[in-house]
Design a protein around this motif. Structure first.
Motif, PDB file in Angstrom:
ATOM      1  N   ASP A   1       1.221  12.213   9.663  1.00 44.27           N
ATOM      2  CA  ASP A   1       1.103  10.771   9.900  1.00 44.27           C
ATOM      3  C   ASP A   1      -0.163  10.207   9.268  1.00 44.27           C
ATOM      4  OD1 ASP A   1      -0.302  12.249  11.870  1.00 44.27           O
ATOM      5  OD2 ASP A   1      -0.163  10.646  13.349  1.00 44.27           O
ATOM      6  N   GLY A   2      -1.246  10.986   9.252  1.00 47.41           N
ATOM      7  CA  GLY A   2      -2.473  10.513   8.614  1.00 47.41           C
ATOM      8  C   GLY A   2      -2.270  10.267   7.125  1.00 47.41           C
ATOM      9  N   ALA A   3      -1.629  11.214   6.440  1.00 49.77           N
ATOM     10  CA  ALA A   3      -1.360  11.061   5.009  1.00 49.77           C
ATOM     11  C   ALA A   3      -0.447   9.866   4.761  1.00 49.77           C
ATOM     12  CB  ALA A   3      -0.728  12.336   4.462  1.00 49.77           C
ATOM     13  N   SER A   4       0.533   9.678   5.619  1.00 46.85           N
ATOM     14  CA  SER A   4       1.474   8.569   5.454  1.00 46.85           C
ATOM     15  C   SER A   4       0.794   7.225   5.667  1.00 46.85           C
ATOM     16  CB  SER A   4       2.636   8.731   6.445  1.00 46.85           C
ATOM     17  OG  SER A   4       3.315   9.959   6.229  1.00 46.85           O
ATOM     18  N   ILE A   5      -0.163   7.170   6.598  1.00 44.76           N
ATOM     19  CA  ILE A   5      -0.912   5.937   6.830  1.00 44.76           C
ATOM     20  C   ILE A   5      -1.804   5.624   5.633  1.00 44.76           C
ATOM     21  CG2 ILE A   5      -2.775   4.919   8.204  1.00 44.76           C
ATOM     22  CD1 ILE A   5      -1.544   6.404  10.634  1.00 44.76           C
ATOM     23  N   VAL A   6      -2.498   6.630   5.115  1.00 46.15           N
ATOM     24  CA  VAL A   6      -3.339   6.414   3.936  1.00 46.15           C
ATOM     25  C   VAL A   6      -2.496   5.916   2.764  1.00 46.15           C
ATOM     26  CG1 VAL A   6      -4.823   7.533   2.224  1.00 46.15           C
ATOM     27  CG2 VAL A   6      -5.096   8.072   4.649  1.00 46.15           C
ATOM     28  N   ALA A   7      -1.314   6.519   2.585  1.00 50.99           N
ATOM     29  CA  ALA A   7      -0.418   6.076   1.518  1.00 50.99           C
ATOM     30  C   ALA A   7      -0.004   4.620   1.718  1.00 50.99           C
ATOM     31  CB  ALA A   7       0.816   6.973   1.475  1.00 50.99           C
ATOM     32  N   ARG A   8       0.262   4.230   2.954  1.00 56.57           N
ATOM     33  CA  ARG A   8       0.654   2.846   3.232  1.00 56.57           C
ATOM     34  C   ARG A   8      -0.500   1.889   2.927  1.00 56.57           C
ATOM     35  NH1 ARG A   8       3.980  -0.640   6.358  1.00 56.57           N
ATOM     36  NH2 ARG A   8       3.302  -2.681   5.591  1.00 56.57           N
ATOM     37  N   LEU A   9      -1.712   2.264   3.306  1.00 53.52           N
ATOM     38  CA  LEU A   9      -2.868   1.407   3.041  1.00 53.52           C
ATOM     39  C   LEU A   9      -3.083   1.232   1.537  1.00 53.52           C
ATOM     40  CD1 LEU A   9      -5.346   2.753   5.757  1.00 53.52           C
ATOM     41  CD2 LEU A   9      -4.054   0.600   5.802  1.00 53.52           C
ATOM     42  N   ILE A  10      -2.888   2.309   0.786  1.00 51.55           N
ATOM     43  CA  ILE A  10      -3.030   2.220  -0.671  1.00 51.55           C
ATOM     44  C   ILE A  10      -1.894   1.379  -1.257  1.00 51.55           C
ATOM     45  CG2 ILE A  10      -3.014   3.549  -2.831  1.00 51.55           C
ATOM     46  CD1 ILE A  10      -4.432   5.799  -1.285  1.00 51.55           C
ATOM     47  N   ALA A  11      -0.690   1.537  -0.738  1.00 53.24           N
ATOM     48  CA  ALA A  11       0.438   0.720  -1.194  1.00 53.24           C
ATOM     49  C   ALA A  11       0.173  -0.765  -0.930  1.00 53.24           C
ATOM     50  CB  ALA A  11       1.722   1.157  -0.499  1.00 53.24           C
ATOM     51  N   ASP A  12      -0.590  -1.048   0.122  1.00 50.80           N
ATOM     52  CA  ASP A  12      -0.931  -2.426   0.460  1.00 50.80           C
ATOM     53  C   ASP A  12      -2.111  -2.956  -0.347  1.00 50.80           C
ATOM     54  OD1 ASP A  12       1.114  -2.564   2.270  1.00 50.80           O
ATOM     55  OD2 ASP A  12      -0.127  -2.169   4.035  1.00 50.80           O
TER      56      ASP A  12
END
Length: 212
Positions: A126-137
Motif C-alpha cells: 500500500d505504501g508503494a501504491s500511495i507513492v505511485a498515486r502521489l507521483i501520478a498526481d
C-alpha cells in the motif's frame, strides 16, 4: 488517471487484506488484481477488478506499462505517467532485507516494459501504491516524505517496528488502517486495552508524538 495493477503473489492473510484495502481507498475503480486464483476472485472483487491471468502474460502494449521495482535504475516521474499508463506493483509482503522478488517474478518476465523505482527505501504494497498515486498526481519523488522503519509503541511494555518505509502526507504517517489493531490482537490485547489507547492512537496519527 492511470491504472494500478497488483500482481497478486501471496496468500490473503489478515495483514495482506488490510494493505489491499488501503490501496483500494487510494485507487478506487482504477485498481486491478492479476494472477488471482478462482477461489480468491470473489473476495478480491470487493476491492477492485480481478483477472486470473498473470500480468507477465498480458498481450497488451507493454510500452504503456511501468513496473515498480526497487532494483530499477530510473526513478518514477510524473512525466512518465499518462492517462492510459498501467503501473504494476508486486503483491508481495516484503522481508526486512529485500530479496529482489519483484525482479524475479515480474520484471524479468516482461521484455520491453518500463521499470522504475520510487526511492531507496522498501515500501509495503500500500505504501508503494500511495507513492505511485502521489507521483501520478504530479508530485516529484523528492517532494514525498516518508519515515523508514517506524517504531510504534503499543503500551508501556510493547512496541513493534515496521521493517519498511511508510509515506507521509502533511506530516502524517499514512499507516495501513487497522494494522495497529491487528498487531494488538496477535499480541493478545483485550478490547479494554484497545479502547484505553484510542486517544494515544489519535495523537499518533495526527503527528503529535509517540504512542505509549
Amino acid at each position: 488517471m492511470p491504472y494500478l495493477i497488483i500482481e497478486h503473489l501471496e496468500d490473503i492473510s489478515d495483514w495482506l487484506w488490510l494493505e489491499y484495502s488501503h490501496v483500494a481507498e487510494w485507487w478506487g475503480d482504477r485498481l486491478v488484481f492479476t494472477n488471482v486464483l478462482p477461489e480468491e476472485r470473489e473476495r478480491l472483487a470487493k476491492l477492485g477488478s480481478v483477472i486470473g491471468e498473470s500480468v507477465t502474460r498480458f498481450p497488451f502494449d507493454r510500452s504503456k506499462m511501468i513496473v515498480l521495482d526497487l532494483q530499477a535504475e530510473e526513478e518514477l516521474k510524473p512525466e512518465d505517467i499518462e492517462e492510459d499508463t498501467i503501473i504494476v506493483v508486486g503483491g508481495i509482503l516484503g522481508d526486512a532485507i529485500p530479496r529482489g522478488r519483484t525482479r524475479e517474478f515480474i520484471t524479468s518476465k516482461m521484455e520491453r516494459v518500463k521499470v522504475r523505482h520510487i526511492g531507496k527505501p522498501q515500501y509495503s504494497i500500500d505504501g508503494a501504491s500511495i507513492v505511485a498515486r502521489l507521483i501520478a498526481d504530479g508530485r516529484k519523488l523528492e517532494e514525498i516524505d516518508y519515515e523508514e522503519n517506524p517504531t510504534i509503541k503499543l503500551d508501556e511494555f510493547s512496541e513493534i517496528t515496521l521493517h519498511y518505509a511508510v509515506p507521509k502526507l502533511d506530516e502524517r504517517l499514512l499507516l495501513t488502517p487497522g494494522l495497529i489493531e491487528l498487531q494488538k490482537r496477535e499480541l493478545g490485547y483485550t478490547k479494554a486495552d484497545e479502547e484505553r489507547s484510542d486517544e494515544e492512537l489519535e495523537a499518533f496519527f495526527e503527528g503529535k508524538g509517540e504512542l505509549g
